[in-house]
Scaffold this motif. Structure first.
Motif, mmCIF file in Angstrom:
data_model
loop_
_atom_site.group_PDB
_atom_site.id
_atom_site.type_symbol
_atom_site.label_atom_id
_atom_site.label_comp_id
_atom_site.label_asym_id
_atom_site.label_seq_id
_atom_site.Cartn_x
_atom_site.Cartn_y
_atom_site.Cartn_z
ATOM 1 N N ARG A 197 0.714 -1.301 -0.276
ATOM 2 C CA ARG A 197 0.173 -0.204 -0.004
ATOM 3 C C ARG A 197 1.317 1.575 -0.236
ATOM 4 N NH1 ARG A 197 -4.622 0.547 4.214
ATOM 5 N NH2 ARG A 197 -2.623 -0.189 5.647
ATOM 6 N N GLN A 198 0.846 2.085 -0.663
ATOM 7 C CA GLN A 198 1.375 3.358 -1.125
ATOM 8 C C GLN A 198 0.631 4.349 -0.518
ATOM 9 O OE1 GLN A 198 4.472 4.269 -1.872
ATOM 10 N NE2 GLN A 198 3.959 6.355 -1.888
ATOM 11 N N THR A 199 0.792 5.375 0.666
ATOM 12 C CA THR A 199 0.462 6.762 0.607
ATOM 13 C C THR A 199 0.054 7.698 -0.144
ATOM 14 O OG1 THR A 199 2.599 7.823 0.953
ATOM 15 C CG2 THR A 199 1.704 6.508 3.118
ATOM 16 N N ASP A 200 -1.263 7.971 0.521
ATOM 17 C CA ASP A 200 -1.830 9.196 -0.699
ATOM 18 C C ASP A 200 -1.273 10.374 -0.982
ATOM 19 O OD1 ASP A 200 -5.034 9.986 -1.062
ATOM 20 O OD2 ASP A 200 -3.940 9.752 -2.537
ATOM 21 N N THR A 201 -0.115 10.710 -1.471
ATOM 22 C CA THR A 201 0.220 11.489 -1.527
ATOM 23 C C THR A 201 1.515 11.512 -2.534
ATOM 24 O OG1 THR A 201 1.467 13.772 -0.478
ATOM 25 C CG2 THR A 201 1.906 11.654 0.611
ATOM 26 N N TRP A 202 2.778 12.946 -2.974
ATOM 27 C CA TRP A 202 3.387 12.051 -2.859
ATOM 28 C C TRP A 202 4.680 13.365 -2.651
ATOM 29 C CZ3 TRP A 202 2.481 10.415 -8.331
ATOM 30 C CH2 TRP A 202 1.244 9.746 -8.740
ATOM 31 N N GLY A 203 6.016 12.401 -2.763
ATOM 32 C CA GLY A 203 6.931 13.109 -2.194
ATOM 33 C C GLY A 203 8.306 11.553 -2.616
ATOM 34 N N LEU A 206 2.245 2.251 4.178
ATOM 35 C CA LEU A 206 1.443 1.412 4.974
ATOM 36 C C LEU A 206 1.882 0.344 5.591
ATOM 37 C CD1 LEU A 206 -1.611 3.520 3.539
ATOM 38 C CD2 LEU A 206 -1.064 4.210 5.824
ATOM 39 N N PRO A 207 1.742 -0.161 6.337
ATOM 40 C CA PRO A 207 1.574 -1.666 6.467
ATOM 41 C C PRO A 207 0.612 -2.917 6.065
ATOM 42 C CG PRO A 207 0.603 -1.022 8.188
ATOM 43 C CD PRO A 207 1.488 0.488 7.400
ATOM 44 N N THR A 208 0.989 -3.628 6.291
ATOM 45 C CA THR A 208 0.078 -5.586 5.524
ATOM 46 C C THR A 208 -1.828 -4.624 6.421
ATOM 47 O OG1 THR A 208 2.117 -5.853 4.941
ATOM 48 C CG2 THR A 208 0.051 -7.564 5.467
ATOM 49 N N TYR A 209 -2.084 -5.064 5.673
ATOM 50 C CA TYR A 209 -4.110 -5.064 6.034
ATOM 51 C C TYR A 209 -4.300 -5.914 6.210
ATOM 52 C CZ TYR A 209 -8.556 -3.208 5.806
ATOM 53 O OH TYR A 209 -9.841 -2.699 6.018
ATOM 54 N N PHE A 210 -5.032 -6.399 6.984
ATOM 55 C CA PHE A 210 -5.715 -7.435 7.200
ATOM 56 C C PHE A 210 -6.912 -7.879 8.106
ATOM 57 C CE2 PHE A 210 -7.497 -11.883 8.804
ATOM 58 C CZ PHE A 210 -7.744 -13.149 7.572
#
Length: 267
Positions: free
Chosen positions: A194-200, A206-210
Motif C-alpha cells: 500500500r502506497q500513501t496517498d501523496t507524492w514525495g 502503509l503496513p500490510t492490511y488484514f
C-alpha cells in the motif's frame, strides 16, 4: 459493440463556462473454445467530467481507455469456475490529491497521464452441498507515464492503491433437518504494497492490511435474520497519507470489532 456520445457544460463562480464533447466506443468479443472454456477481449474508452479547485493546470474531463483479455473455465460439471484476466488502463488529466492542500484552501492537481496494469484471478465453487467458496486475487502496478506537475516525474508510483489484493469468503447453509436454513460465513481481505496517498520521496509505506469478518443467518419462509461481526480480530486498521503543510502523517482509522443485526422480509 456500442458507442456513446457525451456533451458536457460546466459553470462556476470563478471561471468562464466550459464545454466539451466526446464519443466513447466499446468493443467486446467472446469465443467459446469448448462448452466449458472461453476466451474474451474488451476495449472501451472513458470520458468523465471532473470538479475541484486546481492549483496548477487546467481542469479537463478525465479521458482514457481500458484493454482487457481473459479466459474463463468451468470445472466439475460447472460446480467450479475460474476467470483469469489481464488488463491495461490508461487515464489522462485525472485530478489527484495535492500535498500542499490545506483545510482552508483545499486544492487538487492535474496529473498528465497514468497507467495501471496487472492481472486478476477469480475462483468460486461448491466444496460440498451447502458449503461454497468465493476467492480472488489481483496484482496491480500503477505508474505516471506523463507529468504536468513539478515534483512528479515519469515512472513515479501512483499513490492510493495496493499492489496485492486478495479476498476469500466461505458460506455454509444447512440443507436438511430441523436447522435447515441456518447459515454461517467467514471471510477476509488482505492488502499489501500500500502506497500513501501523496507524492514525495522517502514516504512511509502503509503496513500490510488484514481484516476478518463473519456472520450467522437463519432463513425461514419469507423471513431472514442476520447477525454479522466485522473486524473479528479487533485489529487497528488505518489508511492515510503525508500532508506537506502539516509536515506530518494523517491516519484515518477504521472501526474496531463491531456488530450488526438485520431482519429481512420478502414480499
Amino acid at each position: 459493440m456500442r458507442a456513446r456520445y457525451t456533451w458536457i457544460k460546466q459553470t462556476s463562480d470563478y471561471d468562464d463556462p466550459q464545454e466539451d464533447s466526446h464519443i466513447t466506443p466499446r468493443f467486446g468479443v467472446s469465443y467459446s473454445i469448448t462448452n466449458d472454456f472461453a476466451v474474451y477481449g474488451l476495449y472501451d474508452q472513458a470520458f468523465t467530467p471532473q470538479s475541484g479547485v486546481v492549483r496548477d493546470g487546467e481542469l479537463k474531463p478525465l479521458t482514457g481507455n481500458n484493454v482487457e483479455f481473459g479466459i474463463k473455465k468451468d470445472w466439475f460439471d460447472g460446480s467450479w469456475n475460474t476467470t483469469l484476466s489481464v488488463y491495461n488502463i490508461l487515464k489522462k488529466n485525472e485530478l489527484t490529491s495535492d500535498p500542499l492542500s490545506t483545510p482552508s484552501n483545499p486544492t487538487k492537481i492535474v496529473l498528465g497521464e497514468k497507467r495501471a496494469q496487472g492481472f486478476e484471478f477469480d475462483l468460486r465453487g461448491k466444496i460440498f452441498d451447502g458449503l461454497n467458496l468465493i476467492a480472488n486475487y489481483a496484482f496491480t502496478e500503477s505508474i505516471v507515464t506523463k507529468s504536468n506537475v513539478e515534483g512528479i516525474e515519469k515512472g513515479d508510483i501512483v499513490p492510493g492503491y495496493s499492489k496485492h489484493t486478495a479476498n476469500a469468503w466461505l458460506n455454509y447453509t444447512i440443507q436438511n433437518g430441523k436447522l435447515k436454513g441456518f447459515g454461517a460465513s467467514i471471510g477476509g481481505t488482505f492488502l499489501d504494497g500500500r502506497q500513501t496517498d501523496t507524492w514525495g520521496e522517502g514516504l512511509e509505506r502503509l503496513p500490510t492490511y488484514f481484516k476478518l469478518d463473519g456472520g450467522l443467518s437463519y432463513e425461514i419462509g419469507k423471513i431472514k435474520v442476520t447477525a454479522n461481526v466485522f473486524n473479528i480480530l479487533d485489529k487497528y486498521l488505518y489508511s492515510g497519507s503525508y500532508y506537506e503543510w502539516l509536515q506530518a502523517y494523517y491516519w484515518q482509522a477504521e472501526p474496531g470489532r463491531n456488530f450488526r443485526v438485520g431482519l429481512t422480509y420478502k414480499f
